[in-house]
Scaffold this motif. Structure first.
Motif, PDB file in Angstrom:
ATOM      1  N   GLY A 130       0.881  -1.188  -0.036  1.00 17.44           N
ATOM      2  CA  GLY A 130       0.034   0.008  -0.111  1.00 17.44           C
ATOM      3  C   GLY A 130       0.749   1.190  -0.003  1.00 17.44           C
ATOM      4  N   ARG A 131       1.887   1.526  -0.843  1.00 15.21           N
ATOM      5  CA  ARG A 131       2.745   2.483  -0.842  1.00 15.21           C
ATOM      6  C   ARG A 131       3.193   2.761  -2.219  1.00 15.21           C
ATOM      7  NH1 ARG A 131       8.652   0.439   1.427  1.00 15.21           N
ATOM      8  NH2 ARG A 131       8.858  -1.206   0.204  1.00 15.21           N
ATOM      9  N   VAL A 132       3.632   3.831  -2.521  1.00 14.75           N
ATOM     10  CA  VAL A 132       4.091   4.436  -3.850  1.00 14.75           C
ATOM     11  C   VAL A 132       5.351   5.317  -3.791  1.00 14.75           C
ATOM     12  CG1 VAL A 132       2.588   6.496  -4.162  1.00 14.75           C
ATOM     13  CG2 VAL A 132       3.347   5.131  -6.047  1.00 14.75           C
ATOM     14  N   ARG A 133       6.320   5.247  -4.633  1.00 10.46           N
ATOM     15  CA  ARG A 133       7.496   6.068  -4.761  1.00 10.46           C
ATOM     16  C   ARG A 133       7.330   6.814  -6.154  1.00 10.46           C
ATOM     17  NH1 ARG A 133      13.282   4.273  -2.286  1.00 10.46           N
ATOM     18  NH2 ARG A 133      13.037   2.623  -4.331  1.00 10.46           N
ATOM     19  N   VAL A 134       7.444   8.294  -5.784  1.00 13.98           N
ATOM     20  CA  VAL A 134       7.371   9.043  -7.046  1.00 13.98           C
ATOM     21  C   VAL A 134       8.515  10.084  -6.742  1.00 13.98           C
ATOM     22  CG1 VAL A 134       6.160  10.924  -8.293  1.00 13.98           C
ATOM     23  CG2 VAL A 134       4.922   8.979  -7.059  1.00 13.98           C
ATOM     24  N   PRO A 135       9.503  10.197  -7.828  1.00 12.01           N
ATOM     25  CA  PRO A 135      10.757  11.273  -7.538  1.00 12.01           C
ATOM     26  C   PRO A 135      10.235  12.329  -7.140  1.00 12.01           C
ATOM     27  CG  PRO A 135      11.044  10.004  -9.626  1.00 12.01           C
ATOM     28  CD  PRO A 135       9.622   9.514  -9.141  1.00 12.01           C
ATOM     29  N   ALA A 136      10.903  13.267  -6.512  1.00 14.58           N
ATOM     30  CA  ALA A 136      10.683  14.632  -6.154  1.00 14.58           C
ATOM     31  C   ALA A 136      10.599  15.391  -7.424  1.00 14.58           C
ATOM     32  CB  ALA A 136      11.657  15.236  -5.125  1.00 14.58           C
ATOM     33  N   GLY A 137       9.368  16.105  -7.424  1.00 12.66           N
ATOM     34  CA  GLY A 137       9.213  17.126  -8.348  1.00 12.66           C
ATOM     35  C   GLY A 137       8.579  16.637  -9.557  1.00 12.66           C
ATOM     36  N   VAL A 138       8.149  15.389  -9.534  1.00 17.24           N
ATOM     37  CA  VAL A 138       7.366  14.619 -10.474  1.00 17.24           C
ATOM     38  C   VAL A 138       5.995  14.861 -10.157  1.00 17.24           C
ATOM     39  CG1 VAL A 138       6.611  12.486 -11.781  1.00 17.24           C
ATOM     40  CG2 VAL A 138       9.108  13.070 -11.217  1.00 17.24           C
TER      41      VAL A 138
END
Length: 306
Positions: A130-138
């Motif tokens: 239940g998690r996601v990682r999106v690069p900073a600024g995207v």
């Protein structure tokens, strides 16, 4: 007999039709709740949505609700199926083109900025955790899939709750579930979805849908001008600019509304280069050129005027 309700939401027309009139009120309540939940989770136009909070998370792993996780999975699947033609990382490009905070696309800035999408591969989704990682600024935008996915989910939920046949249309995204009325569902495809009692302003046709979904993507519904340029909301993720004006409208029928919308959006983005891919995916499609000529592929039925 069928019963119908029509209203405005998400800056577009929403239409609910049921084969059992007794299902209309509970069906509308279910659809309204589903749309409200999706808006809270997925809207780029409200600062308190989960998606907006994710954009301010700073690039680390961020917990997300099952609803947003599913919406992201749908968007990433569409990106994979289209080799990135439908890409959820176009949020920054839309903001740079003054499509931020203005879902009708009427805003403008002096100079349009060009911000190519970082690419869907930069998004890491761990649904099990239940998690996601999106690069900073995207910045993410789920507009290319969320309406169609909502229509699919709502139609199925209403049928499960009421036993009625159901048609849900959110703008140009149409999903059906349950038993169809005699002769099937009659759906009008056109440049900009309008009330059925209003005469279409461009090329249109009426088709019959019995299952799955139908979606129309085009460059006429959300347009604005900026520094003398005519812009629209369907971007080429590789350039960060609106897709070249080859097709003003593309309509596709498929096993689900989200699949239909994935193909129709990608076709607009691919322009002239869409033909080999359309033949490979083998779905019925209707393409309208900028000057109004109608072309069909994949067994789309002969034109029947509205």
């Amino acid at each position: 007999m069928t019963a119908a309700a029509e209203w405005s939401a998400w800056t577009c027309r929403v239409r609910l039709v049921v084969t059992d009139p007794a299902a209309l009120a509970p069906g509308r309540a279910l659809l309204t709740r589903r749309m409200a939940a999706v808006d809270r989770a997925c809207s780029r136009f409200r600062a308190d949505s989960e998606l907006s909070l994710l954009g301010r998370a700073g690039g680390g792993w961020t917990p997300v609700s099952p609803l947003l996780a599913e919406a992201l999975a749908v968007a990433l699947r569409a990106a994979e199926l289209t080799d990135g033609d439908v890409d959820p990382t176009v949020g920054g490009a839309l903001v740079s083109l003054a499509h931020d905070g203005d879902p009708l696309g009427t805003g403008a800035r002096a100079e349009p900025a060009v911000v190519p999408a970082p690419g869907w591969h930069t998004v890491e989704l761990d649904r099990a955790a239940g998690r996601v990682r999106v690069p900073a600024g995207v910045l993410l935008d789920l507009g290319a899939t969320a309406k169609a996915w909502t229509a699919d989910r709502a139609a199925a939920e209403i049928t499960a709750a009421t036993g009625s046949g159901v048609l849900v249309a959110i703008g140009g995204d149409v999903a059906v579930a349950g038993p169809a009325p005699a002769g099937g569902w009659r759906v009008r495809v056109e440049d900009v979805t309008a009330p059925l009692d209003r005469r279409p302003t461009g090329p249109c046709a009426v088709v019959t849908v019995r299952s799955g979904g139908l979606a129309t993507s085009g460059t006429r519904a959300r347009r604005w001008q900026q520094a003398g340029l005519h812009l629209h909301h369907l971007l080429d993720p590789r350039t960060g600019l609106p897709a070249r004006p080859v097709w003003r409208t593309v309509s596709v029928a498929a096993g689900s509304c989200v699949d239909a919308n994935t193909v129709s959006t990608a076709t607009v983005v691919r322009g002239d280069g869409a033909w080999p891919w359309l033949r490979a995916v083998r779905v019925p499609a209707r393409l309208v050129t900028e000057d109004g000529a109608v072309l069909t592929v994949g067994g789309w039925p002969a034109e029947s005027a509205a």
